[in-house]
Design an enzyme around this catalytic site. Sequence first.
Site, PDB file in Angstrom:
ATOM      1  CE  LYS A 128      32.196  41.654  29.804  1.00  0.00           C
ATOM      2  NZ  LYS A 128      31.888  41.282  31.190  1.00  0.00           N
TER       3      LYS A 128
ATOM      4  N   GLY B  76      41.545  44.297  32.050  1.00  0.00           N
ATOM      5  CA  GLY B  76      41.444  42.972  32.654  1.00  0.00           C
ATOM      6  C   GLY B  76      42.781  42.272  32.606  1.00  0.00           C
TER       7      GLY B  76
ATOM      8  CD  GLU C 174      44.870  51.229  30.452  1.00  0.00           C
ATOM      9  OE1 GLU C 174      45.702  50.981  31.343  1.00  0.00           O
ATOM     10  OE2 GLU C 174      44.966  52.205  29.692  1.00  0.00           O
TER      11      GLU C 174
ATOM     12  CB  CYS D 186      45.844  46.869  37.749  1.00  0.00           C
ATOM     13  SG  CYS D 186      45.406  48.606  37.895  1.00  0.00           S
TER      14      CYS D 186
ATOM     15  CD  GLU E 164      47.751  40.880  37.823  1.00  0.00           C
ATOM     16  OE1 GLU E 164      47.194  40.249  36.907  1.00  0.00           O
ATOM     17  OE2 GLU E 164      47.557  42.094  38.024  1.00  0.00           O
TER      18      GLU E 164
END
Length: 484
Positions: free
Chosen positions: A177, A229, A251, A286, A387
């Site tokens: 997905k 994500g 992750e 990331c 973040e």
Amino acid sequence: MTSAAPAVSGPLIGGDRLTSTSAAVYEHIFPATGRPNATVALAGAPEIDRAVASAWAAQREWAALTVDRRRDLLIGLADVVGAHLDELAELNVHDYGVPISYAGTAMLLERFLRHFAGYVDKLHGSSTPVNGSFDVNLVEREPYGVVGVIAPWNGALAVAGSCVAPALAAGNAVVFKPSELAPLASLRFGELCLEAGLPAGLVNVVPAGPEGGDALVRHPGIRKIHFTGGGVTARSVIQAAATNLTPVVAELGGKSASLVFPDADLATAAMLTAHQGPLMQSGQSCACASRILVHESVYEEFAGLFLAAVGAATIGDPFRADVTFGPVVSAGALERIRSVIDDAVRVRAGVLLTGGQRIGGELESGYYLEPTVFGDVDNSTNLAQTETFGPVVSLIRFRDDDEAVRIANDTQYGLNAFVLTRDLRRAHTVARSLEAGSIWINTFSDISPQGPYGGYKQSGFGRTGGAEGLQEFLQVKNIRIAMS
Ligand code: NAD
């Protein structure tokens, strides 16, 4: 500016491309122009159901093949991907406006496929002596069956390589997905799987938003979820996975630090940290090092070199080969990042040294934000702790090695850390003290199929890449045979 992407697309299930579905139609926007360039029919619960059923049928076919045949099919897929690198890279640019000069994830996908194809005919179990008897005890490793792989918008082809490739090598079928924000390259990858001769349904690609994602995670036919994500979504995924006690690998994001020591080659350090900080994918990675920790004795000199390296970025049409800095992914992301900057200025989180504004002129309709650098940032501020996922970085001073490590570890995250020093002993000592899954010494985040990648703390759990990444897609069975 170029923006001719495929006009209409939709889920690829069991070898069929659907152009209408039960869920919403998503109008995909090219971030460099702010204009629509594709229409995507998203997968809802009925399409997820169909994808899971077709994956189970294909998995049985896959499992019935000899290991030699499965290995050769995966090598063949790597060849087919390798023959379409330019096309995949261009679709990546359409997906999220990443400059073509950075669109190397198609090559990474090919490398991951070759790496994991090599495992197919080498997978093996073991036998262990059982105390107190002469029984035979076999430890075997088996695929889960059908696994769900959920990708973020900023690296779906890398996730296809690091997750779909080992899942297939381990003998699973996949429901993959991608994000609705960036589905185009993933859908083409699904087609290439068919062109390479993989059984139809072995890799189903279902672009979807939260609704389709949730249906995938809750589906009783999904035996494992591999999620990449953000932390907020991960919490929803883990709660939904609890419905069937489906195991999850996560992750997640980071707030990684680059540590610049006084003995580093400062010119190289400035170039590497500018790339790894605000420039690479406009800070939408990331692995981005958004906190740059600099020893006080070289702070001023480094800051000058760093600002010059950031200022040397070529900003513009991501399809131009010389462009190194593109837009952020969406209007929503642009507004969110600008509010982080405004808030940092308001609370005096640090001194705004450069950037902070939306870029106008011929780029005004795209989602371009200036590379933004704050100096003398306090590590306890929101700017340094959250973040941002945009081209915004903080320079932070430190006095000695202990303080550098303390500041680097003073975050909820633990994905990457970067160490810039010429002192080997310092590099090792600091690397061992850092709470992060990947430490990069005098280099940038050059993710490879061989090295396990993943997070400490709230950057997630589980690994991609290498033997560790393969094990995520295998479950262990113990078989005991009585001999007496
Ligand atoms: P996100 O969390 O918003 O979405 C990730 C994926 O989850 C998307 O496919 C999305 O459609 C899907 N999703 C959303 N709601 C869902 C739900 N309720 N159930 C199931 N799926 C759902 O993240 P994003 O904005 O796409 O990506 C950026 C984030 O990903 C950043 O935090 C970044 O650091 C992280 N990331 C981590 C890695 C890594 O390897 N650690 C790699 C790339 C990106």
